[in-house]
Design a protein around this motif. Structure first.
Motif, PDB file in Angstrom:
ATOM      1  N   VAL A  79       0.818  -1.212   0.000  1.00 16.23           N
ATOM      2  CA  VAL A  79       0.000   0.000   0.000  1.00 16.23           C
ATOM      3  C   VAL A  79       0.855   1.267   0.000  1.00 16.23           C
ATOM      4  O   VAL A  79       0.324   2.363  -0.062  1.00 16.23           O
ATOM      5  N   ARG A  80       2.177   1.093   0.052  1.00 12.36           N
ATOM      6  CA  ARG A  80       3.071   2.234  -0.108  1.00 12.36           C
ATOM      7  C   ARG A  80       4.248   1.802  -0.982  1.00 12.36           C
ATOM      8  O   ARG A  80       5.377   1.660  -0.507  1.00 12.36           O
ATOM      9  N   PRO A  81       3.993   1.580  -2.277  1.00 16.16           N
ATOM     10  CA  PRO A  81       5.083   1.171  -3.163  1.00 16.16           C
ATOM     11  C   PRO A  81       6.089   2.304  -3.328  1.00 16.16           C
ATOM     12  O   PRO A  81       5.807   3.456  -3.002  1.00 16.16           O
ATOM     13  N   PRO A  82       7.263   1.986  -3.830  1.00 14.18           N
ATOM     14  CA  PRO A  82       8.325   2.996  -3.947  1.00 14.18           C
ATOM     15  C   PRO A  82       7.875   4.255  -4.673  1.00 14.18           C
ATOM     16  O   PRO A  82       7.277   4.194  -5.748  1.00 14.18           O
ATOM     17  N   GLY A  83       8.140   5.403  -4.051  1.00 13.65           N
ATOM     18  CA  GLY A  83       7.843   6.683  -4.689  1.00 13.65           C
ATOM     19  C   GLY A  83       6.392   7.095  -4.668  1.00 13.65           C
ATOM     20  O   GLY A  83       6.025   8.089  -5.305  1.00 13.65           O
ATOM     21  N   ARG A  84       5.542   6.369  -3.923  1.00 15.90           N
ATOM     22  CA  ARG A  84       4.118   6.692  -3.905  1.00 15.90           C
ATOM     23  C   ARG A  84       3.636   6.918  -2.481  1.00 15.90           C
ATOM     24  O   ARG A  84       4.262   6.495  -1.510  1.00 15.90           O
ATOM     25  N   ARG A  85       2.479   7.579  -2.381  1.00  9.51           N
ATOM     26  CA  ARG A  85       1.894   7.859  -1.088  1.00  9.51           C
ATOM     27  C   ARG A  85       1.210   6.620  -0.519  1.00  9.51           C
ATOM     28  O   ARG A  85       0.865   5.682  -1.245  1.00  9.51           O
ATOM     29  N   LEU A  86       0.988   6.649   0.783  1.00 11.47           N
ATOM     30  CA  LEU A  86       0.236   5.592   1.448  1.00 11.47           C
ATOM     31  C   LEU A  86      -1.186   5.555   0.889  1.00 11.47           C
ATOM     32  O   LEU A  86      -1.891   6.568   0.885  1.00 11.47           O
ATOM     33  N   ASP A  87      -1.623   4.377   0.422  1.00 18.35           N
ATOM     34  CA  ASP A  87      -2.954   4.230  -0.156  1.00 18.35           C
ATOM     35  C   ASP A  87      -3.488   2.831   0.195  1.00 18.35           C
ATOM     36  O   ASP A  87      -3.271   1.866  -0.533  1.00 18.35           O
ATOM     37  N   PRO A  88      -4.212   2.730   1.322  1.00 20.21           N
ATOM     38  CA  PRO A  88      -4.717   1.422   1.756  1.00 20.21           C
ATOM     39  C   PRO A  88      -6.088   1.076   1.185  1.00 20.21           C
ATOM     40  O   PRO A  88      -6.772   0.194   1.706  1.00 20.21           O
ATOM     41  N   CYS A  89      -6.511   1.749   0.104  1.00 19.24           N
ATOM     42  CA  CYS A  89      -7.859   1.542  -0.422  1.00 19.24           C
ATOM     43  C   CYS A  89      -8.129   0.084  -0.778  1.00 19.24           C
ATOM     44  O   CYS A  89      -9.271  -0.381  -0.677  1.00 19.24           O
ATOM     45  N   ALA A  90      -7.119  -0.650  -1.204  1.00 16.41           N
ATOM     46  CA  ALA A  90      -7.315  -2.036  -1.604  1.00 16.41           C
ATOM     47  C   ALA A  90      -7.806  -2.895  -0.449  1.00 16.41           C
ATOM     48  O   ALA A  90      -8.431  -3.931  -0.671  1.00 16.41           O
ATOM     49  N   VAL A  91      -7.516  -2.484   0.773  1.00 22.84           N
ATOM     50  CA  VAL A  91      -8.016  -3.180   1.957  1.00 22.84           C
ATOM     51  C   VAL A  91      -9.237  -2.475   2.524  1.00 22.84           C
ATOM     52  O   VAL A  91     -10.204  -3.118   2.951  1.00 22.84           O
ATOM     53  N   VAL A  92      -9.225  -1.161   2.533  1.00 22.07           N
ATOM     54  CA  VAL A  92     -10.295  -0.393   3.174  1.00 22.07           C
ATOM     55  C   VAL A  92     -11.653  -0.677   2.534  1.00 22.07           C
ATOM     56  O   VAL A  92     -12.668  -0.804   3.237  1.00 22.07           O
ATOM     57  N   LYS A  93     -11.699  -0.802   1.219  1.00 20.98           N
ATOM     58  CA  LYS A  93     -12.981  -1.000   0.549  1.00 20.98           C
ATOM     59  C   LYS A  93     -13.676  -2.247   1.064  1.00 20.98           C
ATOM     60  O   LYS A  93     -14.803  -2.184   1.577  1.00 20.98           O
ATOM     61  N   GLY A  94     -13.044  -3.396   0.932  1.00 23.95           N
ATOM     62  CA  GLY A  94     -13.677  -4.636   1.361  1.00 23.95           C
ATOM     63  C   GLY A  94     -13.941  -4.673   2.850  1.00 23.95           C
ATOM     64  O   GLY A  94     -15.000  -5.126   3.306  1.00 23.95           O
ATOM     65  N   TRP A  95     -12.977  -4.183   3.629  1.00 22.71           N
ATOM     66  CA  TRP A  95     -13.109  -4.157   5.095  1.00 22.71           C
ATOM     67  C   TRP A  95     -14.305  -3.319   5.529  1.00 22.71           C
ATOM     68  O   TRP A  95     -15.101  -3.736   6.373  1.00 22.71           O
ATOM     69  N   SER A  96     -14.450  -2.143   4.949  1.00 19.08           N
ATOM     70  CA  SER A  96     -15.522  -1.236   5.373  1.00 19.08           C
ATOM     71  C   SER A  96     -16.891  -1.741   4.929  1.00 19.08           C
ATOM     72  O   SER A  96     -17.877  -1.633   5.676  1.00 19.08           O
ATOM     73  N   VAL A  97     -16.983  -2.292   3.720  1.00 16.00           N
ATOM     74  CA  VAL A  97     -18.268  -2.787   3.230  1.00 16.00           C
ATOM     75  C   VAL A  97     -18.674  -4.038   4.005  1.00 16.00           C
ATOM     76  O   VAL A  97     -19.855  -4.231   4.320  1.00 16.00           O
ATOM     77  N   GLN A  98     -17.712  -4.889   4.348  1.00 11.09           N
ATOM     78  CA  GLN A  98     -18.027  -6.057   5.158  1.00 11.09           C
ATOM     79  C   GLN A  98     -18.536  -5.635   6.536  1.00 11.09           C
ATOM     80  O   GLN A  98     -19.489  -6.214   7.064  1.00 11.09           O
ATOM     81  N   ARG A  99     -17.924  -4.626   7.121  1.00 11.91           N
ATOM     82  CA  ARG A  99     -18.417  -4.133   8.398  1.00 11.91           C
ATOM     83  C   ARG A  99     -19.815  -3.539   8.230  1.00 11.91           C
ATOM     84  O   ARG A  99     -20.670  -3.678   9.110  1.00 11.91           O
ATOM     85  N   GLY A 100     -20.054  -2.884   7.100  1.00 12.85           N
ATOM     86  CA  GLY A 100     -21.391  -2.387   6.823  1.00 12.85           C
ATOM     87  C   GLY A 100     -22.415  -3.509   6.756  1.00 12.85           C
ATOM     88  O   GLY A 100     -23.547  -3.371   7.244  1.00 12.85           O
ATOM     89  N   ALA A 101     -22.031  -4.638   6.158  1.00 12.86           N
ATOM     90  CA  ALA A 101     -22.918  -5.799   6.129  1.00 12.86           C
ATOM     91  C   ALA A 101     -23.203  -6.286   7.546  1.00 12.86           C
ATOM     92  O   ALA A 101     -24.326  -6.723   7.851  1.00 12.86           O
ATOM     93  N   GLY A 102     -22.192  -6.200   8.413  1.00 10.69           N
ATOM     94  CA  GLY A 102     -22.400  -6.566   9.802  1.00 10.69           C
ATOM     95  C   GLY A 102     -23.410  -5.662  10.490  1.00 10.69           C
ATOM     96  O   GLY A 102     -24.208  -6.112  11.324  1.00 10.69           O
ATOM     97  N   LEU A 103     -23.408  -4.379  10.139  1.00 13.01           N
ATOM     98  CA  LEU A 103     -24.394  -3.447  10.690  1.00 13.01           C
ATOM     99  C   LEU A 103     -25.808  -3.842  10.249  1.00 13.01           C
ATOM    100  O   LEU A 103     -26.758  -3.755  11.040  1.00 13.01           O
TER     101      LEU A 103
END
Length: 239
Positions: A79-103
């Motif tokens: 999520v922080r490849p060389p020369g790039r900013r921190l970008d955890p979207c690849a995990v955040v999307k599934g994690w957040s939607v799964q938690r939404g399903a839990g709600l």
């Protein structure tokens, strides 16, 4: 978070307040974890304004998942490849939607389909989820039958070469698309992205993950499918 979210609930009399709560949660996630909002927790951490040892439990959990997949792929998923900013979207999307399903479940929903940009969590099926052809927008390459679980696809057709192989810093090649079925969208989405980052070897890597079934199309238009992948129909993949 840059993608449409739709919800179907088939439970009669289900509370609209619970639906409002779901979308309020997703808006909160966008505000806190977006790499495109300068005041988000992710951007503040990236700039060194938050101490790594004093992060909140949600961001700590997300970064832990990111590190787990970075290690499991030998650095291809990063999520922080060389020369790039921190970008955890690849995990955040599934994690957040799964938690939404839990709600939704906590509010009494028993039969629903939650679709976040083509990645889907379902309950109380059977549900039928189409998987877009990687080269033809109006066609499906397969369809999945699910009762309870999640399905996620990583591909190049929506955002181009946006998935980077963290080992090289260059766009990942070797796969046109990879679809993963798993018990949760947290895992399905992260495994699909990690597999795509790995390239041609990614399909076999994803298939070896416990609880995951895989349908992948390689760059030379060959299909790699696990025996347990719950497809109900398939089309012609080759152009």
């Amino acid at each position: 978070m840059g993608f449409p979210v739709s919800l179907r609930v088939d439970d009669e009399g289900f509370s609209g307040a619970a639906v409002d709560g779901l979308f309020a949660w997703l808006r909160e996630v966008d505000a806190r974890f977006s790499p495109f909002r300068e005041d988000s927790e992710v951007c503040r951490l990236d700039r060194g304004e938050l101490e790594p040892g004093r992060l909140g439990p949600d961001l700590t959990e997300v970064l832990g998942l990111c590190e787990r997949y970075r290690t499991a792929t030998g650095g291809a998923f990063d999520v922080r490849p060389p020369g790039r900013r921190l970008d955890p979207c690849a995990v955040v999307k599934g994690w957040s939607v799964q938690r939404g399903a839990g709600l939704l479940r906590a509010a009494g929903a028993r039969r629903f389909c939650l679709n976040a940009g083509g990645d889907v969590v379902v309950a109380g099926g059977p549900w039928r989820v189409g998987v877009r052809h990687p080269e033809h927008a109006g066609r499906l390459c397969t369809a999945v039958r699910l009762t309870d679980g999640a399905v996620a696809t990583s591909a190049r057709y929506e955002r181009g070469d946006h998935i980077v192989d963290g080992r090289t810093g260059r766009p990942a090649t070797g796969l046109l698309s990879v679809t993963v079925v798993a018990p949760t969208l947290t895992e399905a989405d992260a495994v699909a992205t990690a597999a795509f980052a790995l390239g041609r070897e990614g399909a076999a890597w994803a298939a070896a993950r416990p609880g995951c079934e895989v349908f992948a199309v390689t760059a030379d238009r060959r299909v790699r499918r696990t025996a347990g992948f719950p497809s109900v129909e398939s089309g012609q993949v080759a152009a």
